[in-house]
Every structure is written in C-alpha cells, then in structure tokens.
Write a protein that holds these residues in place. Structure first.
Motif, PDB file in Angstrom:
ATOM      1  N   SER A 151       9.181 -43.293 -28.611  1.00 50.03           N
ATOM      2  CA  SER A 151       9.342 -42.039 -29.354  1.00 50.03           C
ATOM      3  C   SER A 151       8.542 -42.065 -30.654  1.00 50.03           C
ATOM      4  CB  SER A 151      10.831 -41.789 -29.647  1.00 50.03           C
ATOM      5  OG  SER A 151      11.371 -42.802 -30.479  1.00 50.03           O
ATOM      6  N   ALA A 152       8.459 -43.238 -31.296  1.00 53.46           N
ATOM      7  CA  ALA A 152       7.658 -43.335 -32.525  1.00 53.46           C
ATOM      8  C   ALA A 152       6.174 -43.157 -32.227  1.00 53.46           C
ATOM      9  CB  ALA A 152       7.905 -44.686 -33.201  1.00 53.46           C
ATOM     10  N   ALA A 153       5.712 -43.687 -31.102  1.00 51.16           N
ATOM     11  CA  ALA A 153       4.310 -43.526 -30.729  1.00 51.16           C
ATOM     12  C   ALA A 153       3.984 -42.066 -30.440  1.00 51.16           C
ATOM     13  CB  ALA A 153       3.996 -44.392 -29.507  1.00 51.16           C
ATOM     14  N   ALA A 154       4.928 -41.335 -29.845  1.00 51.68           N
ATOM     15  CA  ALA A 154       4.699 -39.922 -29.570  1.00 51.68           C
ATOM     16  C   ALA A 154       4.514 -39.134 -30.865  1.00 51.68           C
ATOM     17  CB  ALA A 154       5.864 -39.363 -28.753  1.00 51.68           C
ATOM     18  N   ALA A 155       5.381 -39.396 -31.850  1.00 57.32           N
ATOM     19  CA  ALA A 155       5.264 -38.704 -33.129  1.00 57.32           C
ATOM     20  C   ALA A 155       3.965 -39.083 -33.842  1.00 57.32           C
ATOM     21  CB  ALA A 155       6.471 -39.036 -34.009  1.00 57.32           C
ATOM     22  N   ALA A 156       3.602 -40.366 -33.807  1.00 59.33           N
ATOM     23  CA  ALA A 156       2.367 -40.811 -34.454  1.00 59.33           C
ATOM     24  C   ALA A 156       1.143 -40.201 -33.785  1.00 59.33           C
ATOM     25  CB  ALA A 156       2.290 -42.336 -34.426  1.00 59.33           C
ATOM     26  N   SER A 157       1.180 -40.068 -32.467  1.00 61.74           N
ATOM     27  CA  SER A 157       0.056 -39.455 -31.752  1.00 61.74           C
ATOM     28  C   SER A 157      -0.131 -38.003 -32.159  1.00 61.74           C
ATOM     29  CB  SER A 157       0.275 -39.564 -30.242  1.00 61.74           C
ATOM     30  OG  SER A 157       0.334 -40.916 -29.828  1.00 61.74           O
ATOM     31  N   ALA A 158       0.979 -37.278 -32.304  1.00 63.82           N
ATOM     32  CA  ALA A 158       0.891 -35.880 -32.732  1.00 63.82           C
ATOM     33  C   ALA A 158       0.289 -35.780 -34.141  1.00 63.82           C
ATOM     34  CB  ALA A 158       2.283 -35.244 -32.697  1.00 63.82           C
ATOM     35  N   ALA A 159       0.735 -36.675 -35.042  1.00 61.66           N
ATOM     36  CA  ALA A 159       0.183 -36.679 -36.399  1.00 61.66           C
ATOM     37  C   ALA A 159      -1.301 -37.030 -36.395  1.00 61.66           C
ATOM     38  CB  ALA A 159       0.964 -37.675 -37.261  1.00 61.66           C
ATOM     39  N   LEU A 160      -1.676 -37.939 -35.512  1.00 61.11           N
ATOM     40  CA  LEU A 160      -3.082 -38.341 -35.415  1.00 61.11           C
ATOM     41  C   LEU A 160      -3.954 -37.165 -34.994  1.00 61.11           C
ATOM     42  CD1 LEU A 160      -5.184 -40.633 -35.464  1.00 61.11           C
ATOM     43  CD2 LEU A 160      -4.553 -41.144 -33.099  1.00 61.11           C
ATOM     44  N   LEU A 161      -3.519 -36.416 -34.000  1.00 59.93           N
ATOM     45  CA  LEU A 161      -4.292 -35.266 -33.530  1.00 59.93           C
ATOM     46  C   LEU A 161      -4.386 -34.183 -34.612  1.00 59.93           C
ATOM     47  CD1 LEU A 161      -2.949 -34.997 -29.864  1.00 59.93           C
ATOM     48  CD2 LEU A 161      -5.171 -35.860 -30.622  1.00 59.93           C
ATOM     49  N   LEU A 162      -3.279 -33.928 -35.297  1.00 54.74           N
ATOM     50  CA  LEU A 162      -3.292 -32.928 -36.361  1.00 54.74           C
ATOM     51  C   LEU A 162      -4.179 -33.373 -37.520  1.00 54.74           C
ATOM     52  CD1 LEU A 162       0.480 -31.915 -36.396  1.00 54.74           C
ATOM     53  CD2 LEU A 162      -1.446 -30.457 -35.764  1.00 54.74           C
ATOM     54  N   GLY A 163      -4.133 -34.668 -37.857  1.00 51.36           N
ATOM     55  CA  GLY A 163      -4.967 -35.173 -38.941  1.00 51.36           C
ATOM     56  C   GLY A 163      -6.444 -35.073 -38.623  1.00 51.36           C
ATOM     57  N   LEU A 164      -6.818 -35.368 -37.370  1.00 51.90           N
ATOM     58  CA  LEU A 164      -8.213 -35.259 -36.964  1.00 51.90           C
ATOM     59  C   LEU A 164      -8.741 -33.840 -37.146  1.00 51.90           C
ATOM     60  CD1 LEU A 164      -8.264 -37.431 -33.719  1.00 51.90           C
ATOM     61  CD2 LEU A 164      -9.677 -37.805 -35.751  1.00 51.90           C
ATOM     62  N   ARG A 165      -7.888 -32.881 -36.915  1.00 50.35           N
ATOM     63  CA  ARG A 165      -8.346 -31.492 -36.931  1.00 50.35           C
ATOM     64  C   ARG A 165      -8.256 -30.846 -38.316  1.00 50.35           C
ATOM     65  NH1 ARG A 165      -7.081 -26.860 -32.418  1.00 50.35           N
ATOM     66  NH2 ARG A 165      -8.093 -25.131 -33.510  1.00 50.35           N
ATOM     67  N   HIS A 166      -7.238 -31.194 -39.087  1.00 48.03           N
ATOM     68  CA  HIS A 166      -6.945 -30.401 -40.280  1.00 48.03           C
ATOM     69  C   HIS A 166      -7.049 -31.151 -41.605  1.00 48.03           C
ATOM     70  CE1 HIS A 166      -5.589 -27.010 -37.877  1.00 48.03           C
ATOM     71  NE2 HIS A 166      -4.814 -27.829 -37.180  1.00 48.03           N
ATOM     72  N   MET A 167      -6.989 -32.473 -41.623  1.00 43.51           N
ATOM     73  CA  MET A 167      -6.917 -33.179 -42.905  1.00 43.51           C
ATOM     74  C   MET A 167      -8.303 -33.324 -43.532  1.00 43.51           C
ATOM     75  SD  MET A 167      -5.218 -36.870 -43.755  1.00 43.51           S
ATOM     76  CE  MET A 167      -5.062 -37.444 -45.449  1.00 43.51           C
ATOM     77  N   PRO A 168      -8.510 -32.855 -44.769  1.00 44.12           N
ATOM     78  CA  PRO A 168      -9.807 -33.030 -45.440  1.00 44.12           C
ATOM     79  C   PRO A 168      -9.927 -34.451 -45.998  1.00 44.12           C
ATOM     80  CG  PRO A 168      -8.304 -31.858 -46.877  1.00 44.12           C
ATOM     81  CD  PRO A 168      -7.574 -32.059 -45.571  1.00 44.12           C
ATOM     82  N   GLU A 169     -11.157 -34.893 -46.167  1.00 43.73           N
ATOM     83  CA  GLU A 169     -11.391 -36.217 -46.735  1.00 43.73           C
ATOM     84  C   GLU A 169     -11.359 -36.132 -48.255  1.00 43.73           C
ATOM     85  OE1 GLU A 169     -10.934 -39.285 -46.819  1.00 43.73           O
ATOM     86  OE2 GLU A 169     -12.296 -39.850 -45.175  1.00 43.73           O
ATOM     87  N   SER A 170     -10.828 -37.151 -48.900  1.00 46.38           N
ATOM     88  CA  SER A 170     -10.834 -37.233 -50.360  1.00 46.38           C
ATOM     89  C   SER A 170     -10.790 -38.702 -50.751  1.00 46.38           C
ATOM     90  CB  SER A 170      -9.626 -36.490 -50.964  1.00 46.38           C
ATOM     91  OG  SER A 170      -8.407 -37.108 -50.573  1.00 46.38           O
ATOM     92  N   ARG A 171     -11.334 -39.005 -51.924  1.00 44.11           N
ATOM     93  CA  ARG A 171     -11.308 -40.382 -52.442  1.00 44.11           C
ATOM     94  C   ARG A 171     -11.421 -40.326 -53.949  1.00 44.11           C
ATOM     95  NH1 ARG A 171     -15.828 -40.262 -49.345  1.00 44.11           N
ATOM     96  NH2 ARG A 171     -15.038 -41.901 -47.981  1.00 44.11           N
ATOM     97  N   ASN A 172     -11.191 -41.448 -54.601  1.00 44.63           N
ATOM     98  CA  ASN A 172     -11.327 -41.550 -56.049  1.00 44.63           C
ATOM     99  C   ASN A 172     -12.742 -42.044 -56.377  1.00 44.63           C
ATOM    100  OD1 ASN A 172     -11.136 -41.976 -58.773  1.00 44.63           O
ATOM    101  ND2 ASN A 172      -9.628 -43.630 -58.650  1.00 44.63           N
ATOM    102  N   PRO A 173     -13.591 -41.232 -56.969  1.00 40.53           N
ATOM    103  CA  PRO A 173     -14.979 -41.650 -57.229  1.00 40.53           C
ATOM    104  C   PRO A 173     -15.073 -42.808 -58.219  1.00 40.53           C
ATOM    105  CG  PRO A 173     -14.502 -39.548 -58.281  1.00 40.53           C
ATOM    106  CD  PRO A 173     -13.347 -39.848 -57.390  1.00 40.53           C
ATOM    107  N   GLN A 174     -14.027 -43.020 -59.035  1.00 39.72           N
ATOM    108  CA  GLN A 174     -14.032 -44.134 -59.986  1.00 39.72           C
ATOM    109  C   GLN A 174     -13.336 -45.390 -59.444  1.00 39.72           C
ATOM    110  OE1 GLN A 174     -13.196 -40.864 -61.416  1.00 39.72           O
ATOM    111  NE2 GLN A 174     -15.408 -40.835 -61.790  1.00 39.72           N
ATOM    112  N   ALA A 175     -12.890 -45.334 -58.191  1.00 37.07           N
ATOM    113  CA  ALA A 175     -12.138 -46.464 -57.641  1.00 37.07           C
ATOM    114  C   ALA A 175     -13.031 -47.694 -57.484  1.00 37.07           C
ATOM    115  CB  ALA A 175     -11.550 -46.085 -56.280  1.00 37.07           C
ATOM    116  N   GLN A 176     -12.438 -48.865 -57.711  1.00 38.41           N
ATOM    117  CA  GLN A 176     -13.141 -50.132 -57.573  1.00 38.41           C
ATOM    118  C   GLN A 176     -12.739 -50.788 -56.250  1.00 38.41           C
ATOM    119  OE1 GLN A 176     -15.397 -50.974 -59.898  1.00 38.41           O
ATOM    120  NE2 GLN A 176     -14.877 -49.135 -61.079  1.00 38.41           N
TER     121      GLN A 176
END
Length: 506
Positions: A151-176
């Motif tokens: 059941s945990a894998a099913a929920a993680a798979s759904a989040a993975l598919l949604l993240g691939l489609r909708h999540m924008p990339e971001s990072r800290n430009p000052q990060a070391q």
C-alpha cells in the motif's frame, strides 16, 4: 509516509509468523525505517538545495517503491533481517522525498498562503494516520502482510507520477556542497544511540552491549559538533540554537514523539506517534483483537487529524502559535491520563473519548509546525530548515520508540516478577509482551492465567502513560515559553522577510 510507518506496526504479529525473528529484530522493523529516515533528513535537505528539489524528490520516491517491491519478495524464517535492511533503505528514500518536497512547497507560496498550504500538508498526513491503520487492518485480514507493505508503494507511485508532471524544479543558487563529514558523524551518533537503547530491555544498562554503543554515540555527537563549528559550510548552523524562537520550533517538532528533556539526559516520551506502534501491538498481539477491529480503534485516535490541522491554520489568524501549540499539548496530556485508566479488554466506547482527545490535542501543533519550520530561516535555506526540523521530529520519534519500549519492558518485568516470583527470564518475557507475543509469554509462564497477564500489562501501560502525560505538560510549558519570547533571528531579518510574516510566525 504514514502508511510506511503505521502499516508494518499493524502487521508486526503477521510478520513474526511469516519471517520469524526475536523481539530485537522485530523492533527494528519500525526503528530501521525511523533511524535511516531521521538520520538522513538534514543531508537530504542540503542535497535538495544543491541539486534541485524536484530531482531529489523523484529519486527518493523511486527508492521507496523499489525497496517495497523487494520486501514483498522475502519469504521464510530468518528473512526478517533482510526485511529490516530494506526498511532502512525505504527510510532513505522517504527522507529525500519529504525534505525535497517540503522545501519545494516553501518556494511556491508566501505568507498566509504558505500557512494554508502547510496546513494541507498536516491534513494529508492526518488522512494517512487516520485511515492507515484501518486500511492496513483490512488489507492484513483480507490478503496478508504483503498487501499492507504494498500500500505504501502504491501511494509513492502516485506521488511519483504527479511529481513528474506538475512539480517545478527549484534550488538554492548560493548552496554549497554537502557537508559529508557532518552528515556521516550525525548519522553514526543517531544510529549508535538508537542501537544502545534497543539493547536495554534484553541486557540492562550495565552490560557492554548497552553502554558501549551509548558511549560511542556521545563521542560521535561531540565530533559532529566540532566538525560543524569548524566547517565553512556546515550542514547544521549551530548558531541558530542561540535564538529562543528557533529552539521553540524544534521543541514543537519533538513534542508529538517525546515530551521534554528531564534530569541529566534526554528522556524521550510520546504523546501521539509512539501510540501508533504500541497500540496496534496491544490490541492485536496482547488483547487478541482482529486486525480490522484494531484498525477501528486506531482510526478513532487519528480521526481529528483529518480536520484539526486545517482548523489550526485558520485559528492562527487570530491566536498565536504559542497559545495553540501549548493548549494542544495540554489537551493531549489529559487524553493520555484518561487512556491510562482504560484497562486491556476495554470496549471501543470506553476508549473513544481519550483517544479522540489525544488526536485533537496533537492536531493543533501538527497543522502549524511544518510552516513554522520554514518561516524562522531565510526562504532560500528552506531545505536546511526542513531538514533540521524534520530531523528533530523524526529522530525523536525513532529514539522514543526505543526508549519507551525499554521503559515499558522494565515496568512489565516488575509486574511479572510480582506475578511469578520464581521466574528467571523476566526481561526476555517482558520484551516478548512489548512486541505483542502473548502466545509466547503464555508458553513460558504457564503458572499465570491470561487474565493475570493482561492485568499486569495494563498496570505497566497505565504507569507509563501517567509519567508521559506529566512530561508532555512540561513540553507544553517549554514550547509556550520559547515561542512567546518574540526574539527575531538575524538570519530572518537579513532575508528580507516582512515584519508581518515574522509576527505571524510568532
């Protein structure tokens, strides 16, 4: 993630029958996940800031899915060790997903919208906590332990598919780059501490298998502090702990898992999260309830998590976070005291009110603490803030599971000794009862009836809840005092946060 945490707890008796293992190996079913999860959250947050939140989020979910699929392939006695190792791998993936996902969310919203967004985060966790035990009980009763794990894998798979489609990339430009020595020393300290605490029920405090890992944990922690103080780009900025408001948020993070630091050493207790492990073992393993019936009781405990976090976000417009969090923890303490008056075998109607009070009380800080964690540091360092906050919370939960399990085993040893003075394996028998193996205990204590064993268990459980309720009250006082201090941090002022946002965080 709530499914990853609560599901195996419900299925632990079934895992013991299918994969074997003694009390220590069974404890690691939960602790392996919590240990790797908590120990790597700060590193995961730092990696997300450097390499991108979306990339780390998706990679973490992929690790979760892969580790779960390997878990369900295990079979036969002795396979519990492999299961524990894969649970640790699952915790690594979950850490990456949580740290990167929460940091990414902090980039998308500001001000009141961010508070509402993180209230939805708390509510989503509440949905998992509320329906997780009920779903796990139904799956276990219908299709066995593998369906619970999947059941945990099913929920993680759904989040993975949604993240691939909708999540924008971001990072800290000052990060070391990642502070590798700091990450390794912190992980080592936490692993040794948890390992040492898990040895206490079997060997006692004076045995080398207990004090050697604990002493090594202190050395590793001291090394971590020195590394971070000398590092030009530390994983954990220790200067943050000079500011009361930041410390207050960290205490708030720890509160659902453990109450406060007492006497000369940290004494993690629980207010909510540890109940998600102990109560299913009590209901199924000790009292003999069917998994679905146990899930119904756990559903009552977690039911307020469906709406109280959102309510907390709404109330934060008029009431301070200090007041909401302190009051919530006090309500939770009342529920713990009341639950301690419910002996094993109590009907659901008798237990419903205290279970609801515990869920209601913890739901108030639950809806605010994720948002508080990212408002006490500059926005561009959200990954680090999330990592520190979540590490305090999850590491506290993992250590609490070990410490509270050891405390319950000690109380049970005392009660069983009074029940059968001639017993020579008191600590081993008590540990079996902590992990819900009532059948094994009855086989070793044939001179004691099931009713007598239930009474002994009930007395030990009640004493534990009374102590932990008192410690939770101390936590409420500490959180209220720190969050009410009103002292801003220079890091926040320099980040350009508005006075309105800082006031809202207070």
């Amino acid at each position: 993630m709530p499914l990853s945490f609560t599901g195996p707890a419900v299925a632990l008796p079934a895992l013991r029958e299918a994969l074997g293992g003694g009390p220590l190996a069974l404890n690691w079913v939960t602790n392996a996940f919590m240990l790797s999860f908590g120990a790597t959250l700060m590193a995961a947050g730092a990696l997300a800031d450097v390499y991108g939140r979306r990339r780390v989020f998706l990679a973490g979910l992929a690790v979760v899915v892969g580790s779960v699929l390997l878990q369900v392939c295990l079979q036969g006695k002795g396979a519990i060790i492999g299961f524990d190792l894969l649970r640790a791998l699952q915790g690594l993936g979950a850490a990456a997903a949580l740290a990167a996902g929460t940091a990414g969310l902090a980039q998308a919203y500001d001000g009141a919208r961010r508070t509402r967004a993180f209230s939805f985060v708390g509510t989503s966790f509440g949905v998992g906590l509320a329906f997780g035990p009920l779903l796990s009980g139904w799956l276990l009763q219908s299709w066995g332990w593998r369906s619970v794990v999947l059941s945990a894998a099913a929920a993680a798979s759904a989040a993975l598919l949604l993240g691939l489609r909708h999540m924008p990339e971001s990072r800290n430009p000052q990060a070391q780059r990642l502070d590798l020595p700091g990450a390794l020393s912190f992980t080592l300290a936490l692993a040794l501490l948890t390992w040492g605490m898990l040895q206490v029920p079997e060997t006692g405090w004076s045995h080398g298998r207990t004090w050697l890992p604990l002493a090594a944990a202190l050395l590793a922690a001291a090394a971590f502090v020195q590394i971070e103080r000398r590092s030009a780009h530390p994983m954990l900025d220790l200067s943050l702990f000079r500011y009361p408001r930041f410390v207050g948020v960290q205490l708030l993070a720890a509160a659902p898992a453990y109450a406060f630091v007492v006497l000369l050493a940290a004494a993690p207790a629980y207010a909510f999260v540890v109940l998600l492990v102990l109560l299913p073992l009590r209901f199924i393993g000790v009292e003999g309830l069917a998994p679905l019936a146990a899930g119904q009781r756990m559903f009552v405990l977690s039911l307020p998590m469906l709406f109280v976090p959102l309510l907390a976000g709404w109330l934060a417009r008029w009431l301070s976070a200090a007041l909401l969090c302190g009051a919530g923890l006090l309500v939770c303490a009342v529920g713990l005291l009341w639950l301690g008056r419910c002996p094993p075998g109590s009907e659901l109607a008798q237990m419903a009110a205290p279970l609801l009070l515990i869920g209601l009380g913890i739901g108030l800080p639950w809806g605010l603490m994720d948002g508080l964690a990212v408002t006490v540091v500059p926005r561009e360092r959200a990954g680090m803030a999330t990592g520190i906050f979540s590490t305090v919370r999850v590491a506290g939960e993992g250590i609490a599971l070990a410490v509270v399990g050891a405390a319950l085993a000690a109380l049970l040893t005392r009660e069983l000794a009074a029940l059968s003075p001639s017993m020579t394996q008191g600590s081993a028998v008590a540990q079996m009862l902590v992990t819900g193996n009532m059948q094994g205990v009855q086989a070793l204590m044939q001179d004691a009836s099931a009713a007598e064993l239930l009474k002994a268990y009930g007395l030990a459980f009640s004493t534990l809840l009374d102590v932990l309720a008192g410690v939770t009250v101390l936590t409420a006082v500490g959180v209220f005092a720190f969050l009410r201090s009103g002292m801003d941090m220079p890091h926040v002022r320099q980040s350009g946060l508005t006075r309105k946002a800082a006031t809202h965080a207070d």
